[in-house]
Design a protein around this motif. Structure first.
Motif, PDB file in Angstrom:
ATOM      1  N   ALA A  41       0.828  -1.204   0.000  1.00 45.01           N
ATOM      2  CA  ALA A  41       0.000   0.000   0.000  1.00 45.01           C
ATOM      3  C   ALA A  41       0.865   1.257   0.000  1.00 45.01           C
ATOM      4  CB  ALA A  41      -0.934   0.005   1.207  1.00 45.01           C
ATOM      5  N   LEU A  42       1.926   1.240   0.813  1.00 45.62           N
ATOM      6  CA  LEU A  42       2.814   2.392   0.870  1.00 45.62           C
ATOM      7  C   LEU A  42       3.569   2.563  -0.452  1.00 45.62           C
ATOM      8  CD1 LEU A  42       4.087   4.720   2.383  1.00 45.62           C
ATOM      9  CD2 LEU A  42       5.743   3.105   3.370  1.00 45.62           C
ATOM     10  N   GLY A  43       4.010   1.450  -1.018  1.00 46.91           N
ATOM     11  CA  GLY A  43       4.714   1.526  -2.304  1.00 46.91           C
ATOM     12  C   GLY A  43       3.824   2.082  -3.392  1.00 46.91           C
ATOM     13  N   ARG A  44       2.546   1.679  -3.382  1.00 41.94           N
ATOM     14  CA  ARG A  44       1.599   2.190  -4.367  1.00 41.94           C
ATOM     15  C   ARG A  44       1.359   3.685  -4.165  1.00 41.94           C
ATOM     16  NH1 ARG A  44      -1.813  -1.311  -3.544  1.00 41.94           N
ATOM     17  NH2 ARG A  44      -3.169  -0.204  -2.064  1.00 41.94           N
ATOM     18  N   ALA A  45       1.277   4.102  -2.913  1.00 46.07           N
ATOM     19  CA  ALA A  45       1.072   5.519  -2.616  1.00 46.07           C
ATOM     20  C   ALA A  45       2.280   6.352  -3.051  1.00 46.07           C
ATOM     21  CB  ALA A  45       0.811   5.704  -1.122  1.00 46.07           C
ATOM     22  N   LEU A  46       3.472   5.819  -2.807  1.00 47.75           N
ATOM     23  CA  LEU A  46       4.677   6.546  -3.218  1.00 47.75           C
ATOM     24  C   LEU A  46       4.756   6.652  -4.743  1.00 47.75           C
ATOM     25  CD1 LEU A  46       7.317   5.100  -0.715  1.00 47.75           C
ATOM     26  CD2 LEU A  46       6.327   7.408  -0.722  1.00 47.75           C
ATOM     27  N   ALA A  47       4.398   5.585  -5.422  1.00 46.30           N
ATOM     28  CA  ALA A  47       4.404   5.620  -6.894  1.00 46.30           C
ATOM     29  C   ALA A  47       3.402   6.646  -7.414  1.00 46.30           C
ATOM     30  CB  ALA A  47       4.100   4.237  -7.450  1.00 46.30           C
ATOM     31  N   GLN A  48       2.225   6.689  -6.763  1.00 52.34           N
ATOM     32  CA  GLN A  48       1.212   7.665  -7.152  1.00 52.34           C
ATOM     33  C   GLN A  48       1.675   9.090  -6.858  1.00 52.34           C
ATOM     34  OE1 GLN A  48      -1.534   6.878  -8.738  1.00 52.34           O
ATOM     35  NE2 GLN A  48      -2.269   9.000  -8.886  1.00 52.34           N
ATOM     36  N   LEU A  49       2.389   9.264  -5.743  1.00 51.10           N
ATOM     37  CA  LEU A  49       2.917  10.584  -5.399  1.00 51.10           C
ATOM     38  C   LEU A  49       3.951  11.034  -6.430  1.00 51.10           C
ATOM     39  CD1 LEU A  49       3.255  13.008  -3.537  1.00 51.10           C
ATOM     40  CD2 LEU A  49       4.868  11.650  -2.159  1.00 51.10           C
ATOM     41  N   ALA A  50       4.798  10.103  -6.856  1.00 49.96           N
ATOM     42  CA  ALA A  50       5.801  10.441  -7.873  1.00 49.96           C
ATOM     43  C   ALA A  50       5.125  10.872  -9.173  1.00 49.96           C
ATOM     44  CB  ALA A  50       6.727   9.254  -8.114  1.00 49.96           C
ATOM     45  N   GLU A  51       4.074  10.157  -9.547  1.00 47.27           N
ATOM     46  CA  GLU A  51       3.360  10.511 -10.771  1.00 47.27           C
ATOM     47  C   GLU A  51       2.685  11.882 -10.637  1.00 47.27           C
ATOM     48  OE1 GLU A  51      -0.356   8.799 -13.498  1.00 47.27           O
ATOM     49  OE2 GLU A  51       0.622   7.516 -12.007  1.00 47.27           O
ATOM     50  N   THR A  52       2.138  12.153  -9.451  1.00 50.95           N
ATOM     51  CA  THR A  52       1.506  13.453  -9.212  1.00 50.95           C
ATOM     52  C   THR A  52       2.530  14.583  -9.302  1.00 50.95           C
ATOM     53  OG1 THR A  52      -0.161  12.440  -7.769  1.00 50.95           O
ATOM     54  CG2 THR A  52       0.185  14.823  -7.560  1.00 50.95           C
ATOM     55  N   LEU A  53       3.697  14.364  -8.733  1.00 52.74           N
ATOM     56  CA  LEU A  53       4.741  15.389  -8.790  1.00 52.74           C
ATOM     57  C   LEU A  53       5.233  15.630 -10.213  1.00 52.74           C
ATOM     58  CD1 LEU A  53       6.828  14.510  -5.598  1.00 52.74           C
ATOM     59  CD2 LEU A  53       5.388  16.531  -5.970  1.00 52.74           C
ATOM     60  N   GLU A  54       5.239  14.582 -11.029  1.00 51.94           N
ATOM     61  CA  GLU A  54       5.615  14.774 -12.430  1.00 51.94           C
ATOM     62  C   GLU A  54       4.613  15.681 -13.141  1.00 51.94           C
ATOM     63  OE1 GLU A  54       5.874  10.872 -14.047  1.00 51.94           O
ATOM     64  OE2 GLU A  54       7.901  10.501 -13.286  1.00 51.94           O
ATOM     65  N   LYS A  55       3.333  15.501 -12.850  1.00 60.86           N
ATOM     66  CA  LYS A  55       2.317  16.371 -13.435  1.00 60.86           C
ATOM     67  C   LYS A  55       2.462  17.808 -12.923  1.00 60.86           C
ATOM     68  CE  LYS A  55      -1.093  12.654 -13.943  1.00 60.86           C
ATOM     69  NZ  LYS A  55      -2.430  12.164 -13.517  1.00 60.86           N
ATOM     70  N   ILE A  56       2.795  17.929 -11.641  1.00 61.78           N
ATOM     71  CA  ILE A  56       2.975  19.259 -11.066  1.00 61.78           C
ATOM     72  C   ILE A  56       4.194  19.945 -11.670  1.00 61.78           C
ATOM     73  CG2 ILE A  56       3.593  20.450  -8.920  1.00 61.78           C
ATOM     74  CD1 ILE A  56       1.765  18.476  -7.461  1.00 61.78           C
ATOM     75  N   GLU A  57       5.226  19.162 -11.977  1.00 58.67           N
ATOM     76  CA  GLU A  57       6.412  19.726 -12.630  1.00 58.67           C
ATOM     77  C   GLU A  57       6.032  20.378 -13.961  1.00 58.67           C
ATOM     78  OE1 GLU A  57      10.660  18.266 -14.618  1.00 58.67           O
ATOM     79  OE2 GLU A  57       9.160  16.807 -13.940  1.00 58.67           O
ATOM     80  N   VAL A  58       5.181  19.696 -14.714  1.00 60.16           N
ATOM     81  CA  VAL A  58       4.749  20.234 -16.005  1.00 60.16           C
ATOM     82  C   VAL A  58       3.964  21.531 -15.825  1.00 60.16           C
ATOM     83  CG1 VAL A  58       3.324  19.782 -18.034  1.00 60.16           C
ATOM     84  CG2 VAL A  58       4.736  17.961 -17.077  1.00 60.16           C
ATOM     85  N   VAL A  59       3.071  21.551 -14.831  1.00 57.91           N
ATOM     86  CA  VAL A  59       2.267  22.750 -14.591  1.00 57.91           C
ATOM     87  C   VAL A  59       3.150  23.925 -14.183  1.00 57.91           C
ATOM     88  CG1 VAL A  59       0.430  23.753 -13.181  1.00 57.91           C
ATOM     89  CG2 VAL A  59       0.248  21.385 -13.965  1.00 57.91           C
ATOM     90  N   ARG A  60       4.119  23.660 -13.318  1.00 57.65           N
ATOM     91  CA  ARG A  60       4.994  24.748 -12.864  1.00 57.65           C
ATOM     92  C   ARG A  60       5.890  25.254 -13.992  1.00 57.65           C
ATOM     93  NH1 ARG A  60       6.286  22.206  -6.849  1.00 57.65           N
ATOM     94  NH2 ARG A  60       4.500  23.222  -5.821  1.00 57.65           N
ATOM     95  N   LYS A  61       6.290  24.381 -14.868  1.00 52.89           N
ATOM     96  CA  LYS A  61       7.064  24.827 -16.015  1.00 52.89           C
ATOM     97  C   LYS A  61       6.193  25.678 -16.936  1.00 52.89           C
ATOM     98  CE  LYS A  61      10.176  23.229 -19.647  1.00 52.89           C
ATOM     99  NZ  LYS A  61      10.819  22.044 -20.282  1.00 52.89           N
ATOM    100  N   ALA A  62       4.937  25.273 -17.089  1.00 50.92           N
ATOM    101  CA  ALA A  62       4.009  26.072 -17.898  1.00 50.92           C
ATOM    102  C   ALA A  62       3.815  27.455 -17.294  1.00 50.92           C
ATOM    103  CB  ALA A  62       2.667  25.347 -18.016  1.00 50.92           C
TER     104      ALA A  62
END
Length: 507
Positions: A347-368
C-alpha cells in the motif's frame, strides 16, 4: 530660450559613425527566400504539443479577450509549453510545415467575433512562425515565416506568406526610422541583436542538450518579439501603410539591401545615442523648455522607464525561480519513484508511486507557469522598456530640430550685422549679396521654426496615442496572464486532490 556662441557642425557626421557600430551590416533585407527547399520538405505544422503538454491550456487571447482582437498592438503570447521549447537545434532544421494544418490551427485560434467577414472592420494580423536554421557553422542563420491576414484594400490578397531572416527586420526598422523619426513619429523598435544567442545557434550542431535548450529558448523569444514588432508597426496609422512595410510583408522575393543605414544592435544604438549626447553637450544652445507639456511628459517617461525596468527585472527573477522549482519538483518525483519501487509494504509503495506521478504532473504545470511568466508578462515588459527608449529618441530628435533652428537664427543675426556694416561703409558692391544672404537665412529660420512646431505637435499626438494603447495593452495582457495563473493553480489543486484518496488508503 538662451542663445550663446556658435556651435560646431550639427549631427552631419554622426551617421557615418554608425557603420562601425555593428558587425552584421551585410545582407540587410537579404531574404532567406532564395532557399525554399526547407519549406517544401515540410509536412506538419509547427504548432503541436506533446501528449503531456496537451493537458495544459493553451495561452491564447481568445480565452480571455473576445472583443477587438485585431485592435491590440501586442500579438498573442505563445503557449505555456511552446513546441519549440522542447526541441533541440538539430531537430529545428527539419521542422515540417503543413499549410492545411496551419490554416486549421489559425482558424481554431479565432473566436466567432474575431472571424473576418465582408462587413467587418479592416484588420491586419501578422504571425511569425516556423523558425528554421539555414546553413551550418558561422554562416548559419534562422529564417522565419511571416504570415499576414488582412481585408485592407491596399493589399490585393487576403492571405500571403513570405520568409524573412532577422537582418530583414532590422533593415525594415532602419528604413522606417529614416523616413519618420524626423517628423516626430514614434518608431517601434526592432528586437535587439544578440551575438551570444546567435553564436550558440550557429554552433548548436553538437549534441549538448543544455546548449540546444538554451538556443531554442532564445529562438522562441526572438520569434515572439518579432511578431509583436510587426503587429505594433502594423497598428500604427502611418507605418502600417508604408510602402516598405507592405513590401516586407508581401514581396515574395529577395528584398533590396539597405544602403543608407546599418543594422544596429541594442548596444550599438546605445553607443550611437551616447555619441549624439556628447555632441549635444558641446553645443552652446541650451533648450530651456517653454512648453509645460513636454516638461511634464519628460518627467513621467523617466519615472515610467525606471519602474518598468525594475518590474521587468523582478519578473525575470520570478521566472527563473519558478523554473528552478519545476526542476526540483521533477527531481523529487524521480527520487520518490525509486523509493516506492523498493518499498516492501504494497500500500505504501503504491502511494509513493502515485505521489511520484503526481509530482511529475505538477512539474509540467509549474514549467508552464514559468513560461507564462516569461512570455505573457516578462516579454511585454521588455517590449515597453524598448518603447520608452523610442519615445526618448523622438524627444531627442525634437531637441536637434530646435538646435538647428537656433543655429539658423544665430547665422541670420550675423548676416544682418554684416549687411549693416557694409551699408555704413558704403560698400554697395557687396551690399546686394549680403541682402540676398539675409533673405536666405530668414527663409531658413522660418523653415526651422515651422519644423520645430510640426515635430512638437506630432510628438504630442504620438505620445497620447501611445498612452491609450499602453493602458489597453496592459489590461488585456494582465487579464490573460492572471486567468492562466488561476488555471495553473486549479490544475495543481486537482492533481493533489486526486492523490489524496491514495494517501489516505495507506494502512
Amino acid at each position: 530660450m538662451d542663445v550663446h556662441k556658435e556651435p560646431p557642425p550639427l549631427f552631419d557626421d554622426i551617421k557615418n559613425d554608425t557603420k562601425d557600430l555593428d558587425d552584421d551590416n551585410d545582407d540587410i533585407f537579404a531574404s532567406a527566400i532564395q532557399d525554399h527547399s526547407f519549406m517544401e520538405k515540410s509536412s506538419s505544422p509547427f504548432n503541436g504539443v506533446s501528449s503531456v503538454q496537451s493537458e495544459l491550456p493553451k495561452l491564447s487571447l481568445k480565452d480571455t479577450v473576445e472583443e477587438n482582437s485585431f485592435s491590440t498592438v501586442s500579438s498573442p503570447a505563445p503557449g505555456p509549453l511552446s513546441p519549440l521549447m522542447g526541441k533541440d537545434m538539430d531537430e529545428l532544421q527539419d521542422i515540417p510545415i503543413n499549410d492545411n494544418e496551419e490554416k486549421k490551427s489559425n482558424l481554431q485560434s479565432q473566436s466567432q467575433d474575431e472571424t473576418p467577414t465582408e462587413s467587418s472592420e479592416t484588420f491586419l494580423k501578422i504571425t511569425v512562425t516556423s523558425p528554421q536554421k539555414v546553413g551550418e557553422g558561422m554562416g548559419a542563420y534562422v529564417a522565419y515565416r511571416v504570415e499576414t491576414k488582412t481585408n485592407m484594400p491596399i493589399f490585393r490578397s487576403r492571405n500571403f506568406t513570405v520568409v524573412r531572416r532577422f537582418s530583414d527586420f532590422l533593415g525594415l526598422h532602419d528604413k522606417l526610422t529614416v523616413k519618420y523619426l524626423r517628423n516626430g513619429r514614434i518608431i517601434p523598435p526592432a528586437p535587439e541583436k544578440s551575438v551570444i544567442g546567435m553564436t550558440k545557434i550557429k554552433m548548436s550542431g553538437d549534441k549538448n542538450q543544455e546548449t540546444n535548450s538554451s538556443s531554442t529558448e532564445f529562438i522562441e523569444r526572438r520569434r515572439s518579439a518579432l511578431e509583436r514588432y510587426l503587429n505594433r508597426t502594423a497598428a500604427h496609422p502611418m507605418l502600417g501603410v508604408d510602402p516598405d512595410f507592405i513590401a516586407f510583408l508581401k514581396t515574395d522575393m529577395e528584398l533590396p539591401k539597405s544602403t543608407n543605414t546599418s543594422a544596429l544592435s541594442g548596444a550599438g544604438v546605445m553607443r550611437l545615442f551616447n555619441k549624439v549626447g556628447e555632441t549635444v553637450n558641446k553645443i552652446a544652445y541650451k533648450m530651456d523648455e517653454s512648453d509645460g507639456w513636454f516638461e511634464e511628459r519628460t518627467s513621467q517617461i523617466d519615472s515610467l522607464d525606471t519602474q518598468l525596468r525594475a518590474l521587468h527585472s523582478a519578473v525575470e527573477t520570478l521566472t527563473y525561480q519558478r523554473r528552478e522549482l519545476s526542476n526540483c519538483t521533477g527531481a523529487t518525483a524521480k527520487a520518490i519513484a525509486v523509493l516506492g519501487h523498493g518499498e516492501q509494504e504494497a500500500a505504501l509503495g503504491r502511494a509513493l508511486a502515485q505521489l511520484a506521478e503526481t509530482l511529475e504532473k505538477i512539474e509540467v504545470v509549474r514549467k508552464a507557469q514559468s513560461n507564462s511568466d516569461l512570455y505573457q508578462f516578462g516579454e511585454m515588459l521588455r517590449e515597453y522598456v524598448t518603447l520608452i527608449t523610442a519615445i526618448k529618441e523622438v524627444f531627442h530628435e525634437r531637441v536637434k530640430v530646435f538646435q538647428n533652428w537656433q543655429h539658423a537664427q544665430m547665422m541670420l543675426n550675423k548676416k544682418r550685422e554684416q549687411k549693416a556694416r557694409l551699408e555704413q561703409a558704403g560698400r554697395n558692391d557687396k551690399t546686394s549679396q549680403a541682402a540676398t544672404e539675409v533673405i536666405e537665412w530668414e527663409s531658413k529660420v522660418e523653415r526651422g521654426q515651422e519644423e520645430f512646431d510640426k515635430i512638437s505637435q506630432m510628438i504630442k499626438k504620438e505620445v497620447e496615442r501611445f498612452e491609450l494603447i499602453r493602458v489597453e495593452d496592459f489590461k488585456k495582457q494582465l487579464i490573460q496572464y492572471l486567468e492562466n495563473m488561476l488555471k495553473h493553480q486549479n490544475q495543481l489543486i486537482q492533481h493533489w486532490e486526486s492523490f489524496l484518496p491514495e494517501a489516505r488508503a495507506v494502512a
